[in-house]
Design a protein around this motif. Sequence first.
Motif, mmCIF file in Angstrom:
data_model
loop_
_atom_site.group_PDB
_atom_site.id
_atom_site.type_symbol
_atom_site.label_atom_id
_atom_site.label_comp_id
_atom_site.label_asym_id
_atom_site.label_seq_id
_atom_site.Cartn_x
_atom_site.Cartn_y
_atom_site.Cartn_z
ATOM 1 N N ALA A 293 0.678 -1.339 -0.016
ATOM 2 C CA ALA A 293 -0.044 0.083 -0.079
ATOM 3 C C ALA A 293 0.683 1.296 -0.060
ATOM 4 O O ALA A 293 0.613 2.173 -0.712
ATOM 5 C CB ALA A 293 -1.055 -0.094 1.138
ATOM 6 N N GLY A 294 1.890 1.156 0.882
ATOM 7 C CA GLY A 294 2.929 2.284 0.836
ATOM 8 C C GLY A 294 3.473 2.662 -0.526
ATOM 9 O O GLY A 294 3.686 3.745 -0.914
ATOM 10 N N GLY A 295 3.847 1.422 -1.424
ATOM 11 C CA GLY A 295 4.284 1.671 -2.638
ATOM 12 C C GLY A 295 3.379 2.166 -3.651
ATOM 13 O O GLY A 295 3.706 3.158 -4.500
ATOM 14 N N VAL A 296 2.060 1.971 -3.519
ATOM 15 C CA VAL A 296 1.110 2.632 -4.268
ATOM 16 C C VAL A 296 0.957 4.026 -4.148
ATOM 17 O O VAL A 296 0.748 4.837 -4.841
ATOM 18 C CB VAL A 296 -0.232 2.026 -4.299
ATOM 19 C CG1 VAL A 296 -1.491 2.332 -4.803
ATOM 20 C CG2 VAL A 296 -0.010 0.327 -4.670
ATOM 21 N N VAL A 297 0.821 4.232 -2.692
ATOM 22 C CA VAL A 297 0.863 5.413 -2.229
ATOM 23 C C VAL A 297 1.892 6.695 -2.680
ATOM 24 O O VAL A 297 1.593 7.686 -3.144
ATOM 25 C CB VAL A 297 0.498 5.896 -0.684
ATOM 26 C CG1 VAL A 297 0.713 7.353 -0.155
ATOM 27 C CG2 VAL A 297 -0.623 5.186 -0.121
ATOM 28 N N GLY A 298 3.120 5.996 -2.549
ATOM 29 C CA GLY A 298 4.187 6.846 -3.462
ATOM 30 C C GLY A 298 4.054 7.199 -4.455
ATOM 31 O O GLY A 298 4.531 8.442 -4.728
ATOM 32 N N VAL A 299 3.483 6.094 -5.418
ATOM 33 C CA VAL A 299 3.416 6.627 -6.928
ATOM 34 C C VAL A 299 2.305 7.486 -7.074
ATOM 35 O O VAL A 299 2.615 8.549 -8.106
ATOM 36 C CB VAL A 299 3.271 5.249 -7.731
ATOM 37 C CG1 VAL A 299 2.665 5.689 -8.979
ATOM 38 C CG2 VAL A 299 4.404 4.495 -7.494
ATOM 39 N N LEU A 300 1.411 7.419 -6.507
ATOM 40 C CA LEU A 300 0.359 8.444 -6.424
ATOM 41 C C LEU A 300 0.546 9.757 -6.312
ATOM 42 O O LEU A 300 0.166 10.793 -6.801
ATOM 43 C CB LEU A 300 -1.061 7.962 -5.713
ATOM 44 C CG LEU A 300 -1.769 6.697 -6.156
ATOM 45 C CD1 LEU A 300 -2.918 6.390 -5.374
ATOM 46 C CD2 LEU A 300 -2.261 6.888 -7.693
ATOM 47 N N VAL A 301 1.108 9.831 -5.113
ATOM 48 C CA VAL A 301 1.726 11.274 -4.745
ATOM 49 C C VAL A 301 2.722 11.870 -5.635
ATOM 50 O O VAL A 301 2.532 13.034 -6.054
ATOM 51 C CB VAL A 301 2.535 11.095 -3.274
ATOM 52 C CG1 VAL A 301 3.169 12.438 -2.830
ATOM 53 C CG2 VAL A 301 1.492 10.798 -2.169
ATOM 54 N N ALA A 302 3.730 11.113 -6.116
ATOM 55 C CA ALA A 302 4.756 11.604 -7.243
ATOM 56 C C ALA A 302 3.810 11.709 -8.466
ATOM 57 O O ALA A 302 4.114 13.000 -9.141
ATOM 58 C CB ALA A 302 5.670 10.534 -7.269
ATOM 59 N N ALA A 303 3.073 11.289 -8.896
ATOM 60 C CA ALA A 303 2.278 11.286 -10.280
ATOM 61 C C ALA A 303 1.422 12.348 -10.069
ATOM 62 O O ALA A 303 1.204 13.361 -11.011
ATOM 63 C CB ALA A 303 1.303 10.132 -10.693
ATOM 64 N N LEU A 304 0.974 12.883 -9.057
ATOM 65 C CA LEU A 304 0.089 14.069 -8.689
ATOM 66 C C LEU A 304 0.961 15.259 -8.555
ATOM 67 O O LEU A 304 0.235 16.312 -8.325
ATOM 68 C CB LEU A 304 -0.962 13.965 -7.520
ATOM 69 C CG LEU A 304 -2.065 12.806 -7.766
ATOM 70 C CD1 LEU A 304 -2.783 12.679 -6.419
ATOM 71 C CD2 LEU A 304 -3.020 13.210 -8.948
ATOM 72 N N GLY A 305 2.178 15.292 -8.698
ATOM 73 C CA GLY A 305 3.010 16.433 -8.537
ATOM 74 C C GLY A 305 3.677 16.814 -7.194
ATOM 75 O O GLY A 305 4.176 17.723 -7.060
ATOM 76 N N ALA A 306 3.253 16.152 -5.967
ATOM 77 C CA ALA A 306 3.674 16.364 -4.731
ATOM 78 C C ALA A 306 4.571 15.542 -4.028
ATOM 79 O O ALA A 306 5.088 15.571 -3.052
ATOM 80 C CB ALA A 306 2.600 16.098 -3.803
ATOM 81 N N GLY A 307 5.630 14.974 -5.096
ATOM 82 C CA GLY A 307 6.649 13.864 -4.701
ATOM 83 C C GLY A 307 7.764 14.735 -4.444
ATOM 84 O O GLY A 307 8.555 14.116 -3.640
ATOM 85 N N ASP A 308 7.851 15.841 -4.606
ATOM 86 C CA ASP A 308 9.040 16.658 -3.934
ATOM 87 C C ASP A 308 8.750 17.626 -2.808
ATOM 88 O O ASP A 308 9.468 18.541 -2.539
ATOM 89 C CB ASP A 308 9.728 17.494 -5.470
ATOM 90 C CG ASP A 308 8.956 18.408 -5.894
ATOM 91 O OD1 ASP A 308 7.560 18.392 -5.679
ATOM 92 O OD2 ASP A 308 9.320 18.715 -6.688
ATOM 93 N N GLU A 309 7.463 17.491 -2.281
ATOM 94 C CA GLU A 309 6.924 18.428 -1.607
ATOM 95 C C GLU A 309 6.861 17.785 0.071
ATOM 96 O O GLU A 309 6.142 16.759 0.104
ATOM 97 C CB GLU A 309 5.684 18.995 -1.458
ATOM 98 C CG GLU A 309 5.820 19.962 -2.961
ATOM 99 C CD GLU A 309 4.487 20.319 -3.710
ATOM 100 O OE1 GLU A 309 3.488 20.248 -2.698
ATOM 101 O OE2 GLU A 309 4.272 20.921 -4.420
ATOM 102 N N LEU A 310 7.553 18.158 1.010
ATOM 103 C CA LEU A 310 7.232 17.603 2.414
ATOM 104 C C LEU A 310 6.079 18.059 2.768
ATOM 105 O O LEU A 310 5.576 19.349 2.706
ATOM 106 C CB LEU A 310 8.360 18.016 3.087
ATOM 107 C CG LEU A 310 9.846 17.269 2.848
ATOM 108 C CD1 LEU A 310 10.917 17.804 3.553
ATOM 109 C CD2 LEU A 310 9.875 15.927 3.083
ATOM 110 N N PRO A 311 5.520 17.193 3.726
ATOM 111 C CA PRO A 311 5.693 15.791 4.072
ATOM 112 C C PRO A 311 5.292 14.749 3.228
ATOM 113 O O PRO A 311 5.471 13.463 3.270
ATOM 114 C CB PRO A 311 4.651 15.802 5.539
ATOM 115 C CG PRO A 311 3.622 16.340 5.198
ATOM 116 C CD PRO A 311 4.083 17.663 4.362
ATOM 117 N N TRP A 312 4.561 15.203 1.858
ATOM 118 C CA TRP A 312 4.077 14.123 1.173
ATOM 119 C C TRP A 312 4.989 13.053 0.638
ATOM 120 O O TRP A 312 4.953 12.162 0.227
ATOM 121 C CB TRP A 312 3.326 14.977 0.066
ATOM 122 C CG TRP A 312 2.347 15.629 0.393
ATOM 123 C CD1 TRP A 312 2.244 17.320 0.446
ATOM 124 C CD2 TRP A 312 1.130 15.564 1.283
ATOM 125 N NE1 TRP A 312 0.915 17.805 0.943
ATOM 126 C CE2 TRP A 312 0.419 16.982 1.470
ATOM 127 C CE3 TRP A 312 0.380 14.562 1.895
ATOM 128 C CZ2 TRP A 312 -0.657 17.015 2.423
ATOM 129 C CZ3 TRP A 312 -0.623 14.374 2.752
ATOM 130 C CH2 TRP A 312 -1.431 15.720 3.002
#
Length: 417
Positions: A293-312
């Motif tokens: 589930a964490g792997g899926v969440v990580g991809v979704l967060v990055a795909a939505l453009g928040a992968g370089d923003e903390l805490p996301w």
Amino acid sequence: MSERIGWRYTVLVPAVLAVLSMIGPFSIDTPFPAFPEMGRDLDVDTGALQLIVTVYLGSFALMSVFHGPLSDAVGRRPVMLGGIAVYVLASLGCVVAASLPLLLVCRALQGLSAGGATIVSRTVIRDLFDGPQAQKLMSRVAIIFGLAPAVGPILGGALLQLGPWQLIFGFQAAMGVLLILSVLFLLPETHPRERRVPLRVGAVLGGLVEVGRVGAFHRLAWATALIFGAQFLYIGGAAIFVVDVLGEGELDFWKLFVPMIGSMMLGSWLCGRAAGRISARRLVSWGCTTSFAGGVVGVLVAALGAGDELPWAVLGVSLIALGNGITYPTLQLMLLDRFPTRRGAVVSLATFVALVLNAVTAVAVVPVIGGSALGFAVAALVGVGAGQLCWSWHVAVEDRDCAVSRDVGEREPVELL
């Protein structure tokens, strides 16, 4: 044996073992904050400095195959003491290294020797305890062990405020001296002579072959290595992820490591609390699902453009770490229980599998995916997905074997008395 053991073995020994197990991961990422200063002093770029991680991991993996079988033959304490002594000398070599090649030689010696503490210490808990008590104590060790990746870069950054980058390796040497004293005065020998295997090349290698021929070993070892490997992407690539992807500074590694390692420690605590209450199989299944589930969440967060923003940016890897904390102590015990006379060999071979995977990740994967948060996230999802498949495969094989055994038992003729 556990009924006869007092507080020394339930408090002091786990604490010493946890610190011994920390030396491996602690040595990986403590130098991370010093990379910019080391690059200037040694006149090398970031790519070359990544070899400081790769050489250490490769050397650790190479020697990890032998530490465990040697402890099966000569005892746990001699292997740990010898390994830490060489580690101290190698750390002092890093202090005086004036060029990258010399520094890499000393890092290789650190890797070759650190496994004497990290690997062999894992067998001691199972030497002393079994059942729920072993799971509880293994979880305690995992909680303290989990501190190393978080404390390492934070401490490295703090030491840089006090002096040059060489001070980091001087601290590692001092830590090694303290560990030698801890083993000498606090840690008993848990592998008596009557349980030891002959100290011969054939016997040592034979133990590795015996373990490596069993399919259950590979399913459990690869499940562990792949899921933790997804988390290691962020550990081994921390210098790139924190500085290049997140745009943070040399004192900001805690923003990745504190939530990630805190989650792993929470998972280990939950594992200990579940001992004797929840079956090992169910606990591992829950942990694997959490990591996926964490792997899926990580991809979704990055795909939505928040992968370089903390805490996301650290949400997905923190969930992966939570699942790792739940599964890791239990999977280690499952492996050790498969080979009660070859515990050193099984830990060595499992560690070798994990370290080879991590070394390949550091060399081949991180440089390719390190330019973006999405690259990190997709690679992590592939890892946890593959680990989940290995665990599901293991469960299916066990269920099939149980069904076959039950069916054969039902067909056996009843002997009339």
